[in-house]
Design a protein around this motif. Structure first.
Motif, PDB file in Angstrom:
ATOM      1  N   LYS A  69       0.976  -1.140   0.109  1.00  0.00           N
ATOM      2  CA  LYS A  69      -0.039   0.072  -0.064  1.00  0.00           C
ATOM      3  C   LYS A  69       1.010   1.206   0.035  1.00  0.00           C
ATOM      4  O   LYS A  69       0.283   2.265  -0.524  1.00  0.00           O
ATOM      5  CB  LYS A  69      -1.155   0.119   1.241  1.00  0.00           C
ATOM      6  CG  LYS A  69      -2.171  -0.822   1.126  1.00  0.00           C
ATOM      7  CD  LYS A  69      -3.109  -0.812   2.117  1.00  0.00           C
ATOM      8  CE  LYS A  69      -4.604  -1.460   2.029  1.00  0.00           C
ATOM      9  NZ  LYS A  69      -5.057  -1.230   0.517  1.00  0.00           N
ATOM     10  N   ILE A  70       1.953   1.223   0.733  1.00  0.00           N
ATOM     11  CA  ILE A  70       2.811   2.385   0.544  1.00  0.00           C
ATOM     12  C   ILE A  70       3.483   2.321  -0.579  1.00  0.00           C
ATOM     13  O   ILE A  70       3.646   3.546  -1.172  1.00  0.00           O
ATOM     14  CB  ILE A  70       3.982   2.231   1.514  1.00  0.00           C
ATOM     15  CG1 ILE A  70       3.507   1.865   3.021  1.00  0.00           C
ATOM     16  CG2 ILE A  70       5.085   3.491   1.442  1.00  0.00           C
ATOM     17  CD1 ILE A  70       4.622   1.851   3.888  1.00  0.00           C
ATOM     18  N   ALA A  71       3.648   1.607  -1.412  1.00  0.00           N
ATOM     19  CA  ALA A  71       4.111   1.399  -3.135  1.00  0.00           C
ATOM     20  C   ALA A  71       2.908   2.168  -3.912  1.00  0.00           C
ATOM     21  O   ALA A  71       3.330   3.089  -4.583  1.00  0.00           O
ATOM     22  CB  ALA A  71       4.493   0.074  -3.346  1.00  0.00           C
ATOM     23  N   HIS A  72       1.796   1.835  -3.586  1.00  0.00           N
ATOM     24  CA  HIS A  72       0.706   2.716  -4.356  1.00  0.00           C
ATOM     25  C   HIS A  72       0.734   3.871  -3.831  1.00  0.00           C
ATOM     26  O   HIS A  72       0.489   4.755  -4.769  1.00  0.00           O
ATOM     27  CB  HIS A  72      -0.680   1.808  -3.819  1.00  0.00           C
ATOM     28  CG  HIS A  72      -0.944   0.650  -4.604  1.00  0.00           C
ATOM     29  ND1 HIS A  72      -1.252   0.465  -5.792  1.00  0.00           N
ATOM     30  CD2 HIS A  72      -1.065  -0.714  -3.873  1.00  0.00           C
ATOM     31  CE1 HIS A  72      -1.479  -0.896  -6.269  1.00  0.00           C
ATOM     32  NE2 HIS A  72      -1.195  -1.464  -5.130  1.00  0.00           N
ATOM     33  N   LEU A  73       0.951   4.261  -2.556  1.00  0.00           N
ATOM     34  CA  LEU A  73       0.852   5.746  -2.079  1.00  0.00           C
ATOM     35  C   LEU A  73       2.180   6.573  -3.107  1.00  0.00           C
ATOM     36  O   LEU A  73       1.579   7.502  -3.446  1.00  0.00           O
ATOM     37  CB  LEU A  73       1.045   5.828  -0.731  1.00  0.00           C
ATOM     38  CG  LEU A  73       1.504   7.162  -0.048  1.00  0.00           C
ATOM     39  CD1 LEU A  73       0.291   8.031  -0.291  1.00  0.00           C
ATOM     40  CD2 LEU A  73       1.729   6.999   1.456  1.00  0.00           C
ATOM     41  N   VAL A  74       3.504   6.083  -2.808  1.00  0.00           N
ATOM     42  CA  VAL A  74       4.388   6.744  -3.594  1.00  0.00           C
ATOM     43  C   VAL A  74       4.408   6.867  -5.037  1.00  0.00           C
ATOM     44  O   VAL A  74       4.558   7.941  -5.640  1.00  0.00           O
ATOM     45  CB  VAL A  74       5.777   6.251  -3.007  1.00  0.00           C
ATOM     46  CG1 VAL A  74       5.914   6.499  -1.614  1.00  0.00           C
ATOM     47  CG2 VAL A  74       5.765   4.758  -3.518  1.00  0.00           C
ATOM     48  N   ALA A  75       3.596   5.892  -5.581  1.00  0.00           N
ATOM     49  CA  ALA A  75       3.174   6.001  -7.039  1.00  0.00           C
ATOM     50  C   ALA A  75       2.235   7.099  -7.265  1.00  0.00           C
ATOM     51  O   ALA A  75       2.341   7.642  -8.189  1.00  0.00           O
ATOM     52  CB  ALA A  75       2.674   4.514  -7.478  1.00  0.00           C
ATOM     53  N   ALA A  76       1.417   7.321  -6.556  1.00  0.00           N
ATOM     54  CA  ALA A  76       0.166   8.211  -6.452  1.00  0.00           C
ATOM     55  C   ALA A  76       0.702   9.643  -6.450  1.00  0.00           C
ATOM     56  O   ALA A  76       0.508  10.491  -7.185  1.00  0.00           O
ATOM     57  CB  ALA A  76      -1.034   8.024  -5.644  1.00  0.00           C
ATOM     58  N   LEU A  77       1.586   9.880  -5.497  1.00  0.00           N
ATOM     59  CA  LEU A  77       2.371  10.914  -5.334  1.00  0.00           C
ATOM     60  C   LEU A  77       3.347  11.388  -6.447  1.00  0.00           C
ATOM     61  O   LEU A  77       3.211  12.530  -6.827  1.00  0.00           O
ATOM     62  CB  LEU A  77       3.261  10.861  -4.031  1.00  0.00           C
ATOM     63  CG  LEU A  77       2.650  10.951  -2.670  1.00  0.00           C
ATOM     64  CD1 LEU A  77       3.529  10.597  -1.466  1.00  0.00           C
ATOM     65  CD2 LEU A  77       1.808  12.261  -2.460  1.00  0.00           C
TER      66      LEU A  77
END
Length: 348
Positions: free
Chosen positions: A253-261
């Motif tokens: 989920k952190i990987a999804h977060l940084v991809a969105a950022l």
């Protein structure tokens, strides 16, 4: 009178885990004249310890030794006495007797038998004046506590997360997930001072064991000072996370977060820690936008993480765990003045 602490760990000082014990041991070694460390596992490199700390033999030093421990303990009458009594008690407590429950009780019976027969405990003899026993975890390392308490030795057991919350077993392999049972908890909690790293952990425990002696002894870290300043306002956003790559930590989920950022502005993500969730994280990153740069550092020492914070401007630390005791990783980031975002779980 000489003061002697017998300290049970899962692996410390071997390997790279239990990093938060390093700081605590520096204080314990000044309080006690002698400290005997009894680790379960002796796998991995050995970290340095204070001069008055003796590292006793681990229960096993390789996977082969661990596997050989089981049939060796099964030859002892003590194993069968412990196993049969606890299997019956667990069946009454859980109102069922599944294969996974039998497996968990048997596994813990192997370890309890081995710990109670440990040479360092036999060498204590009958004169136990000045001896204190301390299990750094509330699961397997605490299994010798009832025997030591019966000999009049004051005992302390510390609880974190995976050794406290039954839902934390979701991170372990199948038989443990199905069992969701801590063998001998009623016996251990009755004879020890049970200490917790958060108020929430203590209240969770007291709901099931209201008569137990409970206290809050928090973990922490030293104030490290101020983090390096950002080079300029247009520099990429730098995000850091630090945890094992287990399902309960939700690092994908952190990987999804940084991809969105990274779809909003250039972003750099650093993650410290290893585990079996790496393929899921790599799958997310395979579709990441070009403005996301990342480095998965793997398992590193606590000193390496601190060196990174001292030399790298960090904008944000993220923890999205489903469960935490109290995350030292958050406090370490905060000690450098790094803003943190975390889920409202456990002692966070």
């Amino acid at each position: 009178m000489s003061r002697h602490l017998v300290l049970f760990t899962t692996a410390y000082p071997f390997g790279s885990h239990e990093t938060f014990l390093e700081a605590e041991l520096s204080f314990l070694s000044k309080t006690f004249d002698r400290v005997t460390l009894i680790p379960m596992s002796g796998v991995g490199p050995v970290r340095s310890v204070p001069k008055n700390v003796h590292v006793a033999d681990a229960l096993y030093r390789s996977n082969n030794e661990r596997r050989a421990l089981y049939p060796r303990q099964a030859l002892r009458l003590k194993f069968w006495t412990l196993f049969l009594a606890e299997a019956l008690r667990s069946a009454r407590s859980e109102r069922r007797l599944s294969a996974s429950l039998v497996y968990r009780v048997a596994l813990w019976s192997f370890y309890r038998t081995a710990l109670e027969e440990h040479a360092s405990l036999r060498s204590l003899g009958q004169d136990t004046a000045g001896v204190v026993a301390y299990s750094y975890w509330g699961h397997v390392p605490s299994l010798a506590i009832p025997m030591l308490a019966a000999r009049g030795i004051p005992c302390v057991v510390r609880y974190h997360g995976v050794d406290l919350y039954k839902h934390a077993m979701d991170t372990t392999h199948f038989p443990h997930r199905k069992a969701r049972y801590f063998p001998w908890r009623s016996e251990i909690s009755a004879v020890a001072r049970n200490v917790f790293i958060s108020n929430q952990g203590r209240e969770h425990f007291r709901a099931e064991w209201p008569s137990a002696s409970t206290h809050v002894f928090r973990l922490g870290t030293k104030d490290a000072g101020v983090k390096p300043a950002r080079p300029n306002k247009s520099a990429p956003l730098t995000v850091v996370s630090c945890s094992n790559l287990f399902a309960i930590k939700r690092v994908p989920k952190i990987a999804h977060l940084v991809a969105a950022l990274a779809r909003l502005r250039p972003t750099v993500w650093h993650h410290f820690g290893a585990g079996n969730e790496l393929p899921q994280i790599e799958k997310v990153l395979a579709d990441a936008p070009p403005d996301l740069k990342y480095k998965l550092h793997g398992q590193v020492t606590n000193a390496e993480v601190f060196d990174f914070y001292r030399t790298t401007p960090v904008d944000l630390f993220v923890n999205l765990s489903l469960s935490e005791g109290i995350p030292v990783s958050l406090m370490e980031a905060m000690s450098f003045g790094i803003p943190v975002v975390a889920t409202d779980v456990g002692g966070t």
